[in-house]
Design a protein around this motif. Structure first.
Motif, PDB file in Angstrom:
ATOM      1  N   ILE A  80       0.840  -1.201   0.000  1.00 41.06           N
ATOM      2  CA  ILE A  80       0.000   0.000   0.000  1.00 41.06           C
ATOM      3  C   ILE A  80       0.873   1.248   0.000  1.00 41.06           C
ATOM      4  N   ALA A 130       1.241   3.810  -3.141  1.00 39.16           N
ATOM      5  CA  ALA A 130       0.849   5.197  -2.861  1.00 39.16           C
ATOM      6  C   ALA A 130       1.968   6.136  -3.299  1.00 39.16           C
ATOM      7  N   ALA A 138      -0.104   5.199  -7.818  1.00 34.98           N
ATOM      8  CA  ALA A 138      -0.992   4.284  -8.546  1.00 34.98           C
ATOM      9  C   ALA A 138      -2.112   3.798  -7.632  1.00 34.98           C
ATOM     10  N   ASN A 139      -3.341   3.923  -8.086  1.00 37.79           N
ATOM     11  CA  ASN A 139      -4.470   3.401  -7.328  1.00 37.79           C
ATOM     12  C   ASN A 139      -4.390   1.878  -7.302  1.00 37.79           C
ATOM     13  N   LEU A 140      -4.524   1.327  -6.107  1.00 42.14           N
ATOM     14  CA  LEU A 140      -4.283  -0.101  -5.901  1.00 42.14           C
ATOM     15  C   LEU A 140      -5.569  -0.831  -5.532  1.00 42.14           C
ATOM     16  N   SER A 141      -5.811  -1.956  -6.209  1.00 45.12           N
ATOM     17  CA  SER A 141      -6.950  -2.825  -5.876  1.00 45.12           C
ATOM     18  C   SER A 141      -6.399  -4.134  -5.326  1.00 45.12           C
ATOM     19  N   ILE A 142      -6.950  -4.538  -4.195  1.00 42.19           N
ATOM     20  CA  ILE A 142      -6.397  -5.703  -3.493  1.00 42.19           C
ATOM     21  C   ILE A 142      -7.378  -6.872  -3.528  1.00 42.19           C
TER      22      ILE A 142
END
Lengths: 549, 549
Positions: A486, A490, A494-498
Motif C-alpha cells: 500500500i 501510494a 498508482a491506485n491499488l486494488s487488493i
C-alpha cells in the motif's frame, strides 16, 4: 435562463452529496434495459444510427469550410458520415465570440445547461452506444455503459465539482476593520468569476465520450467555450454530443458556438494549430505520452490536463482464492482487448511460485492458470466477442505481431470471428526484460518472473512511478506485506486494488468514488475529478468599494 | 505528535470560518503595542536583533559547506551575519531524506506544527520587524506589520486552505454497488495524501516573509519539504523563520530538514540549479517577469506559483471628494516608496479634466492636487521617513534617475535625511507614451492624459491585461461608467478598488478576504490564497479492497 438549473437542482444536490461521500452513486442507469430506457429505445437507437450513415451530419449554424469524415467501423462497414469542418482560425474566432456571453451567464445558467445536456445525452444512450461501438470497436454492452451512462456520470461529476468550487466562497462580503475608538473601515467586496479562456478537448479513439466529458463539462460549467477535437477515427460520439449541447445552449439563449466540433482528416490534423493558439488556455488531452510531451513543450500558454499511457501492473504475491483470481484477471485482460487505460499489462510473480488456497503454485502453474482462464472465458465465440470487442486501431495489431517475438508465448493471440479482433497474448519474461519495460498498448500482457514477493511489489511500484500507471492490482494474504505494498503504490501514485474476485475488476473506475488517474505519476497530471481539475479553469476577480462609516 | 494540533484547533476553526466568510479577520495583532506584545517586547526585539549582527547565525543541524552573507541595511549599516550555506546537491539530498517522515506524519501533525510555528513567529514579531526593516528598507511600522502579523496572517490563511482541501474528501469510504437480487459488490476504499515533492520558495528583497509564507506553509502543511531560497539582500527574516520552524519540527519528532535555508551570494546564485532539479516539484516565486519566464521555460518538472511584476493603475474619471482622493493617492504612492507589488504606477486622467465635489478640475489641477498632497504628506521629515522608508535595491535609484527624463516632471523625487531613500517622482505623459508602457519599479508614477473617462478606463484595463496588474483603483461618480469599469477590470483580471479615501489604500490586501493577485493576468498565475494555490501540492492515491458480501 436558469429554468434548467431549477429543474435539475435535486440532481445537482444529490450528486454533490455523493461527491463528498465517495460511495456508490449514479443517476444514469448502466443497464441497457427497455424497462429503464423504454421498450423501443434499443430499436430507436439502432435506426437513428443507421439513418446517420452515409449522410452529411447536421450541426445547424456551425462554422463550416468543408465536409470531412472517413470513419470505418472496426466491425467492418464505413460510416460514410460527412461532418462540417472549419479552419482553425474560424473555429477560434467563433469560440472567442461566444466567450463573453458564456462568462456573463453565471454559474447557475451554465450548470443548468450542462445538466440538461447530460439528461438529453442519457436519453440518447442507445444511439451513442452504436456510435461508440462502431468507432471504438467496443462490444455493444461496453459501448453502452462506457460511451453512455458512465461517461455521463463523469460529466456530471465534473459539473458538480465545478459548481462546488464556484460556490465555495461567497460572491460578496462586507469587510469591517475595527479602528479602536474611531469608526470602523467598511468595504463591500464583490467577486466576479472570470473564465480562463478557450478550452480545447482532444479526444481519443478508444473512449471518445468517457475521456472527453470531464474536460468538456468542467470547462463549460466554469464559463470557458470548448472546442472539441475528436480523434479522426472516432468523431460520431462527440459530434452527437456537440449537437445536443448546441441545442441546449441555444434554447437557454447562450451562443451555440460555446461548443464547437473541430473535425480534421488523418494526416492533416489541426490539433497543433489549435493547441498553440494564444487564446486557448485550457487543454484536456487523452492520448500518447509523445503527443503529451509535445503539448507541454509547445502549448505553454495553456494549462494542460492530461491522461496518458502507462504500465498497469498486477502483483501476485499469494492468492487467497486462486481460481477466482485467475478468472478475474482473465476478464481484466480480455475486456475490450486490453485497450482500456486501466487494463493491466505486467503481471509480477515470484519465480519460486506462491502460496494459494490450492496449495503452493509454481510460476508456471500461475501463468497456466491465467492463460487457461482466458481460454475458458473466450471459448464461446459470442461471449468472446461480447467481452473482447474489436481493435480500434490497426496499428495495435501490428504492435501485437511484433510483441509475439518479445518473450515465451504462454497463450497466443487469435482473431475472433467478428471484426478486426485479437484475443490476449500472454508472454513470459524475466525481470528486467526490456520488452516489458514500457507500455505495449493492446491485448498484450507479460508475466514477469521476480526474485520473491517483495521484489515483485518493488518492481511493480517502480515501473508505475517511472512509466506511469493508472491502476495496480495486488493479490496477497500477508497483511504486513500488503501494508508495505500500500505504501509503495501510494508513493508511486498508482491506485491499488487488493484481492479482487468476482464481478469487480481492476479496470473499473467509478465516478463520484474513485479519483480516476491520481495525477501523481507520468500516466497523467489530472485526476477525474478532483478539485485541481476545476480550480484553475476560472479565477476570482474582486471589486471593492468603501462604505461610508 | 498532534498536541500542537489539539492546542491550536480553535485558531484553525476560527480561521477556517473566516476563510469562507471573507470578512475582516486576524489573530495576529498588527499594532506594535506593548500592551499586546508585552511592555518589554520592543526592547527585546531590538536587542535580539543587535545580538545577531556581526555573528554567525545558528541553525543547529543544518547542512553546511561554508558561511555566506553580505546583507547591508538600506538605512546604512552592514549586518555582518554569516549564515550556514550548503551546495544545492546537499540541500536536495537532505530535503529528500526528510520527505517520507513528513508525508507519513499526516495532516494533523503537520498542520499542528505549522500553527505552532506561526504562533512562535508572532511572539518574535519585534525581532522580525527589525530584521525586515534592515533588509528591505521598510520603515519600522510597516516592517512590523508586513514582516510580522500580516505575513503570519498569510501563512495561516495558506495552512487553513490546505487543511480544508486535505479534509475536503473523506479518508475512507465504503462503496456498495447493488446487483439486483444478488448480493451487492462491496469495496472499502482508502485514500493516502501523497505530497508532490520538494518545494522551493524563492524569496524577494522587498517582502521576504509576506510573499514567502503562503508557499512555505502551504507546502509544509501538505507534506512537501521546503527549501527556502532568500534574496541575498534579505536573508535574515527568512533565516529566523527557518530556525523557528526547524525547532518546532524537531519538537514534534519530525525531521528539522523538512525546512532548509539555501543561502547564496550575489553573482553566484544557486536558484537555477535548485529550480531545475527533477526532485523539485513545486516552486513559489516572487520576482521579475524575466526570471519568471526563465523558470517557466526551464523548470518544467515543477508547478510554478508565481507573483511577478505588473503595472497597477489608477483611473480618475471623476471624484466625489477631490481633497480626500488626492491625500489617499499621495499615501499610496509614497508608502514604502512605491516598492509594494500593489503600489499604483499609472494614473489615467481625461485630458479635458474631471468633475469633482470642488467643481471641474483640469488635468493640470488634478496632477497638481496629487503632487501637492505628496508634498504635504512628506513635509515633516520624521513622518516622511515613517511612510516612505528606504530603497531596498540601489538599481531602483538608477531606474528613477533614468525615469526623470521620460516625461514632464510634475513632482520631483528627493532623498530623505535617513538611508538610501527617494520620494515619489510624478511625471506627465501622453497616452501611448512608451515610458509608461511597462513597469518602472520604485517611486515613479505617471499621469497619463487620455481622451475621456471611458478611454482612461479602457487604457488602464488594457495595460492590466497586457502587462499584468495586481491592483487597480477607480475614482468616479457615474454609476453606469463604474459598472462598465467593473466589467473591464474583471476581464483584465485586476482587483479593483473604487473611491477609496481615508485610512484604507489600494495597496492593502487583506488575508482571509482579498484574494491577493488574481492569477488571471501576467502579474501572477497564483492567488493568495485560493484553492488552486493548495490543490495540486498533493494528490490522493487510493487503495481499495473487496469486502466479502
Amino acid at each position: 435562463m436558469t429554468a434548467f438549473f431549477d429543474h435539475h437542482r435535486p440532481t445537482l444536490e444529490a450528486a454533490r452529496e455523493a461527491l463528498f461521500a465517495r460511495g456508490f452513486w449514479s443517476i444514469y442507469p448502466e443497464v441497457p434495459s427497455g424497462r429503464i430506457y423504454g421498450e423501443t429505445a434499443k430499436a430507436e437507437g439502432e435506426s437513428a444510427f443507421a439513418a446517420l450513415l452515409g449522410q452529411p451530419f447536421t450541426l445547424p449554424g456551425h462554422p463550416e469550410d468543408r465536409r470531412l469524415g472517413a470513419e470505418l467501423s472496426p466491425f467492418g462497414p464505413e460510416l460514410g458520415i460527412a461532418y462540417p469542418a472549419a479552419d482553425p482560425a474560424r473555429l477560434l474566432d467563433a469560440s472567442q465570440a461566444a466567450a463573453p456571453a458564456l462568462a456573463d451567464a453565471g454559474p447557475e445558467a451554465r450548470v443548468g445547461a450542462c445538466l440538461e445536456i447530460l439528461a438529453r445525452l442519457n436519453r440518447l444512450s442507445f444511439l451513442i452506444a452504436n456510435a461508440t461501438m462502431h468507432t471504438t470497436g467496443q462490444a455493444f454492452a461496453m459501448a453502452f455503459q462506457a460511451g453512455g451512462p458512465h461517461a455521463q456520470d463523469r460529466g456530471l461529476e465534473a459539473v458538480v465539482m465545478a459548481w462546488d468550487e464556484m460556490t465555495r466562497f461567497p460572491a460578496a462580503a462586507r469587510w469591517e476593520k475595527p479602528q479602536g475608538k474611531a469608526a470602523p473601515i467598511v468595504m463591500d467586496k464583490h467577486w466576479t468569476l472570470v473564465p480562463a479562456g478557450i478550452a480545447l478537448t482532444i479526444g481519443c479513439n478508444t473512449f471518445p465520450t468517457w475521456n472527453s466529458y470531464p474536460g468538456i463539462f468542467a470547462s463549460l460549467a466554469t464559463g470557458n467555450p470548448v472546442i472539441v477535437k475528436p480523434h479522426p477515427a472516432a468523431i460520431l460520439p462527440l459530434a452527437l454530443t456537440v449537437r445536443i449541447a448546441r441545442e441546449v445552449l441555444a434554447e437557454v439563449g447562450l451562443p451555440a458556438d460555446a461548443i464547437l466540433l473541430a473535425v480534421d482528416a488523418p494526416g492533416a490534423e489541426i490539433t497543433k494549430t489549435l493547441a498553440t493558439d494564444q487564446a486557448v488556455r485550457l487543454i484536456d488531452y487523452t492520448g500518447s505520452n509523445a503527443f503529451g510531451d509535445w503539448l507541454r513543450a509547445h502549448a505553454r500558454q495553456a494549462q494542460i490536463f492530461a491522461e496518458e499511457a502507462g504500465v498497469n501492473t498486477v502483483t501476485i504475491a499469494a492468492s487467497p482464492d486462486f481460481a477466482a483470481m485467475c478468472d478475474n484477471l482473465a476478464f481484466s485482460l480480455a475486456l475490450y482487448s486490453g485497450q482500456m487505460c486501466t487494463a493491466p499489462q505486467n503481471i509480477y510473480v515470484p519465480k519460486g511460485g506462491i502460496e494459494t488456497d490450492q496449495g503452493r503454485k509454481s510460476l508456471d502453474e500461475v501463468s497456466r492458470g491465467i492463460a487457461d482462464a482466458i481460454d475458458r472465458l473466450l471459448a464461446d465465440p459470442a461471449r468472446a466477442a461480447g467481452v473482447a470487442g474489436a481493435i480500434a486501431n490497426s496499428a495495435t495489431l501490428a504492435r501485437l505481431a511484433e510483441a509475439r517475438k518479445a518473450g515465451r508465448i504462454l497463450r497466443d493471440s487469435a482473431p475472433l470471428p467478428e471484426g478486426r479482433s485479437a484475443t490476449p497474448l500472454l508472454l513470459a519474461v524475466e525481470a528486467g526484460d526490456p520488452a516489458a519495460a514500457g507500455e505495449c498498448f493492446g491485448p498484450v500482457a507479460f508475466v514477469v518472473a521476480c526474485e520473491d514477493a517483495d521484489d515483485a511489489i518493488a518492481r511493480a511500484a517502480a515501473i508505475s512511478a517511472q512509466k506511469g500507471a493508472i491502476t495496480a492490482a495486488l493479490y496477497d494474504t500477508d497483511e504486513d506485506r500488503i501494508a508495505r505494498a500500500i505504501r509503495a503504490f501510494a508513493r508511486a501514485g498508482a491506485n491499488l486494488s487488493i484481492n479482487l474476485t468476482g464481478n469487480i475488476y481492476v479496470n473499473q473506475s467509478a465516478a463520484f468514488s474513485d479519483f480516476h488517474v491520481t495525477g501523481a505519476n507520468p500516466a497523467g497530471n489530472a485526476s477525474l475529478t478532483d478539485t485541481a481539475f476545476v480550480a484553475t479553469r476560472f479565477r476570482r476577480v474582486m471589486w471593492r468599494r468603501q462604505v461610508a462609516a
